[in-house]
Write a protein that holds these residues in place. Structure first.
Motif, PDB file in Angstrom:
ATOM      1  N   PRO A   1       0.825  -1.215   0.000  1.00 21.38           N
ATOM      2  CA  PRO A   1       0.000   0.000   0.000  1.00 21.38           C
ATOM      3  C   PRO A   1       0.856   1.260   0.000  1.00 21.38           C
ATOM      4  CG  PRO A   1       0.118  -0.895   2.211  1.00 21.38           C
ATOM      5  CD  PRO A   1       0.795  -1.896   1.306  1.00 21.38           C
ATOM      6  N   GLU A   2       0.255   2.356  -0.402  1.00 22.03           N
ATOM      7  CA  GLU A   2       0.933   3.653  -0.391  1.00 22.03           C
ATOM      8  C   GLU A   2       0.766   4.352   0.942  1.00 22.03           C
ATOM      9  OE1 GLU A   2      -0.740   5.826  -3.626  1.00 22.03           O
ATOM     10  OE2 GLU A   2      -0.433   4.210  -5.053  1.00 22.03           O
ATOM     11  N   LEU A   3      -0.284   3.990   1.674  1.00 18.90           N
ATOM     12  CA  LEU A   3      -0.600   4.602   2.959  1.00 18.90           C
ATOM     13  C   LEU A   3      -0.828   3.506   3.988  1.00 18.90           C
ATOM     14  CD1 LEU A   3      -1.492   6.983   4.832  1.00 18.90           C
ATOM     15  CD2 LEU A   3      -3.786   6.728   3.844  1.00 18.90           C
ATOM     16  N   LEU A   4      -0.208   3.649   5.164  1.00 20.25           N
ATOM     17  CA  LEU A   4      -0.359   2.690   6.253  1.00 20.25           C
ATOM     18  C   LEU A   4      -0.957   3.419   7.452  1.00 20.25           C
ATOM     19  CD1 LEU A   4       0.298  -0.291   6.961  1.00 20.25           C
ATOM     20  CD2 LEU A   4       2.493   0.520   7.859  1.00 20.25           C
ATOM     21  N   ILE A   5      -2.041   2.867   7.997  1.00 19.49           N
ATOM     22  CA  ILE A   5      -2.670   3.427   9.194  1.00 19.49           C
ATOM     23  C   ILE A   5      -2.402   2.477  10.353  1.00 19.49           C
ATOM     24  CG2 ILE A   5      -4.822   4.151  10.286  1.00 19.49           C
ATOM     25  CD1 ILE A   5      -5.931   4.761   7.525  1.00 19.49           C
ATOM     26  N   ALA A   6      -1.763   2.977  11.389  1.00 14.43           N
ATOM     27  CA  ALA A   6      -1.449   2.160  12.565  1.00 14.43           C
ATOM     28  C   ALA A   6      -2.253   2.694  13.747  1.00 14.43           C
ATOM     29  CB  ALA A   6       0.054   2.223  12.869  1.00 14.43           C
ATOM     30  N   ASP A   7      -3.269   1.935  14.153  1.00 11.71           N
ATOM     31  CA  ASP A   7      -4.163   2.357  15.229  1.00 11.71           C
ATOM     32  C   ASP A   7      -3.687   1.779  16.559  1.00 11.71           C
ATOM     33  OD1 ASP A   7      -6.228   3.240  16.793  1.00 11.71           O
ATOM     34  OD2 ASP A   7      -7.803   2.107  15.777  1.00 11.71           O
ATOM     35  N   GLU A   8      -3.059   2.621  17.358  1.00  9.72           N
ATOM     36  CA  GLU A   8      -2.527   2.210  18.668  1.00  9.72           C
ATOM     37  C   GLU A   8      -1.693   0.935  18.549  1.00  9.72           C
ATOM     38  OE1 GLU A   8      -3.010   3.951  21.433  1.00  9.72           O
ATOM     39  OE2 GLU A   8      -4.936   4.988  21.306  1.00  9.72           O
ATOM     40  N   PRO A   9      -0.664   0.916  17.692  1.00  4.20           N
ATOM     41  CA  PRO A   9       0.079  -0.325  17.440  1.00  4.20           C
ATOM     42  C   PRO A   9       0.936  -0.799  18.604  1.00  4.20           C
ATOM     43  CG  PRO A   9       1.201   1.512  16.393  1.00  4.20           C
ATOM     44  CD  PRO A   9      -0.099   2.052  16.937  1.00  4.20           C
ATOM     45  N   THR A  10       1.134   0.047  19.619  1.00  8.39           N
ATOM     46  CA  THR A  10       2.005  -0.358  20.730  1.00  8.39           C
ATOM     47  C   THR A  10       1.237  -0.550  22.028  1.00  8.39           C
ATOM     48  OG1 THR A  10       2.524   1.973  21.196  1.00  8.39           O
ATOM     49  CG2 THR A  10       4.007   0.796  19.713  1.00  8.39           C
ATOM     50  N   THR A  11      -0.100  -0.543  21.961  1.00  5.29           N
ATOM     51  CA  THR A  11      -0.908  -0.758  23.156  1.00  5.29           C
ATOM     52  C   THR A  11      -0.613  -2.127  23.752  1.00  5.29           C
ATOM     53  OG1 THR A  11      -2.689   0.655  22.359  1.00  5.29           O
ATOM     54  CG2 THR A  11      -3.271  -0.947  24.038  1.00  5.29           C
ATOM     55  N   ALA A  12      -0.464  -2.182  25.066  1.00  7.99           N
ATOM     56  CA  ALA A  12      -0.254  -3.426  25.826  1.00  7.99           C
ATOM     57  C   ALA A  12       1.114  -4.056  25.596  1.00  7.99           C
ATOM     58  CB  ALA A  12      -1.353  -4.448  25.525  1.00  7.99           C
ATOM     59  N   LEU A  13       2.028  -3.347  24.914  1.00  7.84           N
ATOM     60  CA  LEU A  13       3.383  -3.866  24.746  1.00  7.84           C
ATOM     61  C   LEU A  13       4.297  -3.215  25.775  1.00  7.84           C
ATOM     62  CD1 LEU A  13       3.749  -3.720  20.849  1.00  7.84           C
ATOM     63  CD2 LEU A  13       2.981  -5.641  22.260  1.00  7.84           C
ATOM     64  N   ASP A  14       5.303  -3.959  26.253  1.00 11.32           N
ATOM     65  CA  ASP A  14       6.220  -3.348  27.204  1.00 11.32           C
ATOM     66  C   ASP A  14       7.113  -2.337  26.478  1.00 11.32           C
ATOM     67  OD1 ASP A  14       8.643  -4.583  26.184  1.00 11.32           O
ATOM     68  OD2 ASP A  14       8.024  -6.422  27.193  1.00 11.32           O
ATOM     69  N   VAL A  15       7.822  -1.533  27.247  1.00 11.79           N
ATOM     70  CA  VAL A  15       8.553  -0.399  26.703  1.00 11.79           C
ATOM     71  C   VAL A  15       9.583  -0.820  25.656  1.00 11.79           C
ATOM     72  CG1 VAL A  15      10.090   1.514  27.258  1.00 11.79           C
ATOM     73  CG2 VAL A  15       8.208   0.966  28.788  1.00 11.79           C
ATOM     74  N   THR A  16      10.291  -1.902  25.917  1.00  5.76           N
ATOM     75  CA  THR A  16      11.326  -2.362  24.983  1.00  5.76           C
ATOM     76  C   THR A  16      10.717  -2.791  23.654  1.00  5.76           C
ATOM     77  OG1 THR A  16      12.717  -3.115  26.814  1.00  5.76           O
ATOM     78  CG2 THR A  16      13.205  -3.991  24.636  1.00  5.76           C
TER      79      THR A  16
ATOM     80  N   LEU B   1       2.512   7.255   6.572  1.00  9.63           N
ATOM     81  CA  LEU B   1       2.054   6.576   7.776  1.00  9.63           C
ATOM     82  C   LEU B   1       1.189   7.510   8.613  1.00  9.63           C
ATOM     83  CD1 LEU B   1       2.191   4.216   9.893  1.00  9.63           C
ATOM     84  CD2 LEU B   1       4.272   5.311  10.773  1.00  9.63           C
ATOM     85  N   VAL B   2       0.035   6.997   9.049  1.00 12.37           N
ATOM     86  CA  VAL B   2      -0.783   7.670  10.056  1.00 12.37           C
ATOM     87  C   VAL B   2      -0.651   6.844  11.332  1.00 12.37           C
ATOM     88  CG1 VAL B   2      -3.096   8.380  10.768  1.00 12.37           C
ATOM     89  CG2 VAL B   2      -2.403   8.608   8.373  1.00 12.37           C
ATOM     90  N   LEU B   3      -0.064   7.431  12.357  1.00 11.83           N
ATOM     91  CA  LEU B   3       0.159   6.747  13.631  1.00 11.83           C
ATOM     92  C   LEU B   3      -0.794   7.320  14.672  1.00 11.83           C
ATOM     93  CD1 LEU B   3       1.817   4.841  15.458  1.00 11.83           C
ATOM     94  CD2 LEU B   3       3.422   6.726  15.812  1.00 11.83           C
ATOM     95  N   ILE B   4      -1.704   6.486  15.162  1.00  6.65           N
ATOM     96  CA  ILE B   4      -2.710   6.915  16.126  1.00  6.65           C
ATOM     97  C   ILE B   4      -2.301   6.441  17.509  1.00  6.65           C
ATOM     98  CG2 ILE B   4      -5.128   6.656  16.813  1.00  6.65           C
ATOM     99  CD1 ILE B   4      -5.731   6.184  13.819  1.00  6.65           C
TER     100      ILE B   4
END
Length: 269
Positions: free
Chosen positions: A171-186, A206-209
């Motif tokens: 795709p030309e556009l990637l939407i990431a909706d809360e992609p790091t929720t519930a992941l530890d900091v590392t 990229l749209v990062l939410i």
């Protein structure tokens, strides 16, 4: 312009009474190869905005305004037209990979499925491409993990599989909706690093939410701050974080961990 959202309003019908408007005239632009961060607390309308962009709003929703993708208005497309856009022009990484992935299918088969349907690849070629995508998103021992089920992988690995699926049709556009929720900091840092590298290497937008300004600060070129369906402010991420013009943004920044706030202040100085 890759994406141009113009005066977007979204309302939901109710069983009794007038419809409730949840997005109030949002306008934002995204250039090719740029990362836009959308930040705000739960209920601010971030995910509704992303679903509208994907043409995935429920039937009870009504949207007005324009969502232009390469000049074509998403809001005027038929379902058949939207099916050609989803995956091929816009990919989406959903918030919780455990529910987004099919628990009864091996992850390699889930990546290969879209390749076989949309690119008419043979089973063998689709598997080879799925392996390449798993390696691209830095799955350790990808050749072994390609036959794993989602429950056999860690949260960070499942999220990487979700990224691989979203990228499968280039795709030309990637939407990431809360992609790091519930992941530890590392792991969170690793996933953000992968997304940042992919934007640079593939030249995609990229749209990062996120609800976390600290996450947005790491990779977003520009930032839109939302609250209850309204735009509080938007601009270059550096300007929004270091010289916020709205009180709500200042409160979000004050909620950041002290070390993160200090790093912003040191950079400003």
């Amino acid at each position: 312009m890759m994406l141009s959202v113009q005066d977007l309003r979204v309302s939901f019908a109710r069983e009794y009474g007038d419809p409730v408007e949840v997005i109030h005239g949002i306008s934002v632009d995204l250039e090719k190869g740029e990362t836009l961060g959308i930040v705000g607390e739960s209920g601010s309308g971030k995910s509704v905005l992303s679903l509208a962009t994907m043409g995935l709003l429920p039937r009870t929703a009504r949207a007005s305004g324009k969502i232009l993708l390469d000049g074509e208005d998403i809001l005027t497309m038929s379902e058949r037209q939207l099916c050609r856009v989803r995956g091929r022009k816009i990919g989406m990484i959903f918030q919780e990979p455990m529910t987004a992935l099919n628990p009864s299918m091996r992850v390699g088969a889930q990546i290969a499925e879209g390749l076989r349907l949309n690119r008419a690849l043979s089973r063998r070629d689709a598997r080879a491409e799925a392996l390449r995508l798993l390696e691209m998103v830095q799955i350790p021992r990808a050749a072994e993990r390609i036959d794993s089920f989602p429950h056999e992988m860690s949260g960070g690995q499942r999220q990487r599989v979700g990224i691989a699926i979203a990228l499968a049709l280039e795709p030309e556009l990637l939407i990431a909706d809360e992609p790091t929720t519930a992941l530890d900091v590392t792991v969170q840092a690793e996933v953000l690093g992968i997304l940042d590298e992919l934007v640079s290497e593939l030249g995609i937008s990229l749209v990062l939410i996120s609800h976390d300004l600290g996450v947005i600060a790491r990779i977003a070129d520009r930032t839109l701050v939302m609250y209850r369906g309204d735009e509080m402010e938007q601009g270059e991420t550096e300007q929004v974080l270091r010289r916020p013009s709205h009180e709500y943004t200042r409160k979000l920044i004050s909620a950041l961990p002290g070390r993160v706030r200090a790093s912003l202040e040191m950079s400003d100085g």
